[in-house]
Design an enzyme around this catalytic site. Structure first.
Site, PDB file in Angstrom:
ATOM      1  N   GLY A   1     -55.895 -22.244 -49.336  1.00 50.79           N
ATOM      2  CA  GLY A   1     -55.359 -21.996 -48.272  1.00 50.79           C
ATOM      3  C   GLY A   1     -54.018 -21.179 -48.592  1.00 50.79           C
ATOM      4  O   GLY A   1     -54.074 -20.018 -48.931  1.00 50.79           O
ATOM      5  N   GLY A   2     -53.060 -21.999 -48.530  1.00 51.47           N
ATOM      6  CA  GLY A   2     -51.639 -21.392 -48.944  1.00 51.47           C
ATOM      7  C   GLY A   2     -51.596 -20.387 -50.312  1.00 51.47           C
ATOM      8  O   GLY A   2     -50.912 -19.434 -50.270  1.00 51.47           O
TER       9      GLY A   2
ATOM     10  N   GLY B   1     -52.714 -28.342 -46.573  1.00 52.32           N
ATOM     11  CA  GLY B   1     -51.543 -28.049 -46.407  1.00 52.32           C
ATOM     12  C   GLY B   1     -50.421 -29.167 -46.444  1.00 52.32           C
ATOM     13  O   GLY B   1     -49.119 -28.948 -46.301  1.00 52.32           O
TER      14      GLY B   1
ATOM     15  N   ASN C   1     -58.542 -18.427 -47.440  1.00 52.61           N
ATOM     16  CA  ASN C   1     -58.379 -18.539 -46.002  1.00 52.61           C
ATOM     17  C   ASN C   1     -56.873 -18.643 -45.745  1.00 52.61           C
ATOM     18  O   ASN C   1     -55.960 -19.305 -46.050  1.00 52.61           O
ATOM     19  CB  ASN C   1     -58.654 -20.115 -45.599  1.00 52.61           C
ATOM     20  CG  ASN C   1     -58.822 -20.257 -44.143  1.00 52.61           C
ATOM     21  OD1 ASN C   1     -58.524 -19.382 -43.396  1.00 52.61           O
ATOM     22  ND2 ASN C   1     -58.920 -21.472 -43.692  1.00 52.61           N
ATOM     23  N   TRP C   2     -56.793 -17.322 -45.142  1.00 51.50           N
ATOM     24  CA  TRP C   2     -55.375 -16.827 -44.864  1.00 51.50           C
ATOM     25  C   TRP C   2     -54.893 -17.343 -43.616  1.00 51.50           C
ATOM     26  O   TRP C   2     -53.625 -17.335 -43.339  1.00 51.50           O
ATOM     27  CB  TRP C   2     -55.324 -15.477 -44.691  1.00 51.50           C
ATOM     28  CG  TRP C   2     -55.399 -14.544 -45.759  1.00 51.50           C
ATOM     29  CD1 TRP C   2     -55.573 -14.900 -47.204  1.00 51.50           C
ATOM     30  CD2 TRP C   2     -55.340 -13.049 -46.048  1.00 51.50           C
ATOM     31  NE1 TRP C   2     -55.809 -13.986 -48.071  1.00 51.50           N
ATOM     32  CE2 TRP C   2     -55.628 -12.815 -47.342  1.00 51.50           C
ATOM     33  CE3 TRP C   2     -55.157 -12.176 -45.055  1.00 51.50           C
ATOM     34  CZ2 TRP C   2     -55.808 -11.463 -47.583  1.00 51.50           C
ATOM     35  CZ3 TRP C   2     -55.231 -10.909 -45.584  1.00 51.50           C
ATOM     36  CH2 TRP C   2     -55.285 -10.313 -47.061  1.00 51.50           C
ATOM     37  N   LYS C   3     -55.511 -18.169 -42.721  1.00 53.19           N
ATOM     38  CA  LYS C   3     -55.322 -18.766 -41.558  1.00 53.19           C
ATOM     39  C   LYS C   3     -54.471 -17.655 -40.637  1.00 53.19           C
ATOM     40  O   LYS C   3     -54.815 -16.628 -40.573  1.00 53.19           O
ATOM     41  CB  LYS C   3     -54.725 -20.057 -41.775  1.00 53.19           C
ATOM     42  CG  LYS C   3     -55.331 -20.807 -42.594  1.00 53.19           C
ATOM     43  CD  LYS C   3     -54.747 -22.418 -42.766  1.00 53.19           C
ATOM     44  CE  LYS C   3     -55.511 -23.210 -43.731  1.00 53.19           C
ATOM     45  NZ  LYS C   3     -55.250 -24.548 -43.782  1.00 53.19           N
TER      46      LYS C   3
ATOM     47  N   GLU D   1     -59.000 -27.718 -38.673  1.00 53.27           N
ATOM     48  CA  GLU D   1     -57.981 -27.283 -37.807  1.00 53.27           C
ATOM     49  C   GLU D   1     -58.774 -26.809 -36.535  1.00 53.27           C
ATOM     50  O   GLU D   1     -58.347 -27.013 -35.350  1.00 53.27           O
ATOM     51  CB  GLU D   1     -57.177 -25.937 -38.221  1.00 53.27           C
ATOM     52  CG  GLU D   1     -56.355 -26.434 -39.376  1.00 53.27           C
ATOM     53  CD  GLU D   1     -55.820 -25.441 -40.270  1.00 53.27           C
ATOM     54  OE1 GLU D   1     -55.050 -25.750 -41.218  1.00 53.27           O
ATOM     55  OE2 GLU D   1     -56.160 -24.357 -40.054  1.00 53.27           O
TER      56      GLU D   1
ATOM     57  N   GLU E   1     -63.366 -30.363 -47.549  1.00 56.13           N
ATOM     58  CA  GLU E   1     -61.683 -30.129 -47.432  1.00 56.13           C
ATOM     59  C   GLU E   1     -61.232 -31.706 -46.965  1.00 56.13           C
ATOM     60  O   GLU E   1     -61.426 -31.898 -45.544  1.00 56.13           O
ATOM     61  CB  GLU E   1     -61.146 -29.224 -46.527  1.00 56.13           C
ATOM     62  CG  GLU E   1     -61.743 -27.978 -46.890  1.00 56.13           C
ATOM     63  CD  GLU E   1     -60.859 -26.812 -46.625  1.00 56.13           C
ATOM     64  OE1 GLU E   1     -60.230 -26.021 -47.103  1.00 56.13           O
ATOM     65  OE2 GLU E   1     -60.819 -26.617 -44.874  1.00 56.13           O
TER      66      GLU E   1
ATOM     67  N   SER F   1     -55.085 -28.028 -50.541  1.00 54.64           N
ATOM     68  CA  SER F   1     -54.124 -27.712 -51.753  1.00 54.64           C
ATOM     69  C   SER F   1     -54.730 -27.288 -53.009  1.00 54.64           C
ATOM     70  O   SER F   1     -53.916 -27.896 -53.975  1.00 54.64           O
ATOM     71  CB  SER F   1     -53.168 -28.894 -51.561  1.00 54.64           C
ATOM     72  OG  SER F   1     -52.662 -29.253 -50.465  1.00 54.64           O
TER      73      SER F   1
ATOM     74  N   HIS G   1     -63.932 -25.988 -39.753  1.00 52.39           N
ATOM     75  CA  HIS G   1     -62.589 -26.134 -40.396  1.00 52.39           C
ATOM     76  C   HIS G   1     -61.955 -27.331 -39.560  1.00 52.39           C
ATOM     77  O   HIS G   1     -61.875 -27.149 -38.107  1.00 52.39           O
ATOM     78  CB  HIS G   1     -61.503 -24.724 -40.647  1.00 52.39           C
ATOM     79  CG  HIS G   1     -60.588 -25.103 -41.395  1.00 52.39           C
ATOM     80  ND1 HIS G   1     -59.387 -25.912 -41.010  1.00 52.39           N
ATOM     81  CD2 HIS G   1     -60.234 -24.741 -42.762  1.00 52.39           C
ATOM     82  CE1 HIS G   1     -58.565 -25.848 -42.018  1.00 52.39           C
ATOM     83  NE2 HIS G   1     -59.478 -25.196 -42.946  1.00 52.39           N
TER      84      HIS G   1
END
Length: 263
Positions: free
Chosen positions: A243-244, A184, A13-15, A108, A178, A222, A106
């Site tokens: 994610g990251g 994050g 997930n590049w967001k 967010e 999640e 994470s 999600h």
């Protein structure tokens, strides 16, 4: 019931990242790694979720990968079809562009954009009706976990969608657990805690649908190469929503290897 026979998924997930040139470089590097160190498609499904304006270009780039890597939309409109809805992208438009997968729920989206049960259910209903596979995200806050409500919250989020999912459509849903406090932050649920929640989700799904034992349940929050092997060893963790770490081709490839090696 163990989900160890389920082919795992690893989805990046590049967001709201990166810029186009860096996205092209990232895909190129990942494709090269797949050529150099193959990950059998039968051992692990792979996907990346770029920003909406990059869906087409990323998908086109991935067509020449040595194995399937699916392009996943990060969001979908609660409005179906076509019409005067400025800024919206419907499930039908995604399907028309050969995008077959979408993230829904999600944290967010739930928190920053105030997406409630009604909005999420409309998105899921439209996505499934259009023939998309939904990666449905669930998870609890730190306060909810510390107050002993984690399982109740997560299972309620699963039950929330049952009203709009038809019996045969459950096979087109992937669950991504999640814990919000681990997204994050660098914090990760221990493999034991993650497995316990995944087993509880599996139990809940099995009560809702006959597809429950076969549904993939991914862990997010994470996920890194350093913890991927331990997470992959858990019987009810069937992959990762990354994610990251998915913004680094080598890290993402290592995570995918960890889950592929469990098969």
């Amino acid at each position: 019931m163990s989900g160890s026979a389920i082919t795992p998924w690893v989805i990046g997930n590049w967001k709201m990242n990166p810029v186009q040139a860096e996205a092209q470089q990232l895909v190129s590097e990942f494709k090269t790694l797949l050529e150099q160190q193959a990950i059998d498609a039968a051992q692990c499904h792979l996907g990346v979720a770029p920003v909406a304006i990059a869906l087409g270009s990323v998908q086109e780039q991935l067509k020449t990968a040595v194995r399937p890597v699916y392009t996943v939309a990060q969001d979908v409109s609660r409005i179906a079809g076509l019409g005067a809805y400025t800024g919206e992208v419907s499930a039908e438009l995604l399907k028309d562009s050969q995008i077959g997968f979408v993230l829904v729920g999600h944290s967010e989206r739930r928190e920053i954009f105030a997406e409630n049960v009604q909005i999420l259910n409309a998105k899921i209903q439209n996505a499934l009706a259009a023939g998309l596979t939904v990666i449905y995200c669930v998870g609890e806050s730190l306060q909810q976990r510390e107050s002993g409500q984690a399982e109740q919250v997560v299972l309620q989020q699963i039950c929330d969608i049952a009203a709009v999912v038809e019996a045969e459509q459950w096979q087109n849903i992937v669950i991504a657990y999640e814990p919000i406090w681990a997204i994050g932050t660098g914090k990760t649920a221990s493999p034991e805690d993650a497995q316990a929640m995944h087993a509880k989700i599996r139990e809940g799904l099995t009560q809702l649908t006959s597809y429950g034992p076969q549904m993939a349940i991914l862990y997010g929050g994470s996920v890194k190469p350093e913890n991927a092997v331990e997470l992959a060893a858990c019987p009810d963790i069937n992959g990762a929503l990354v994610g990251g770490a998915s913004l680094n081709a080598a890290s993402f490839h290592q995570i995918a290897q960890a889950f592929a090696n469990t098969q």
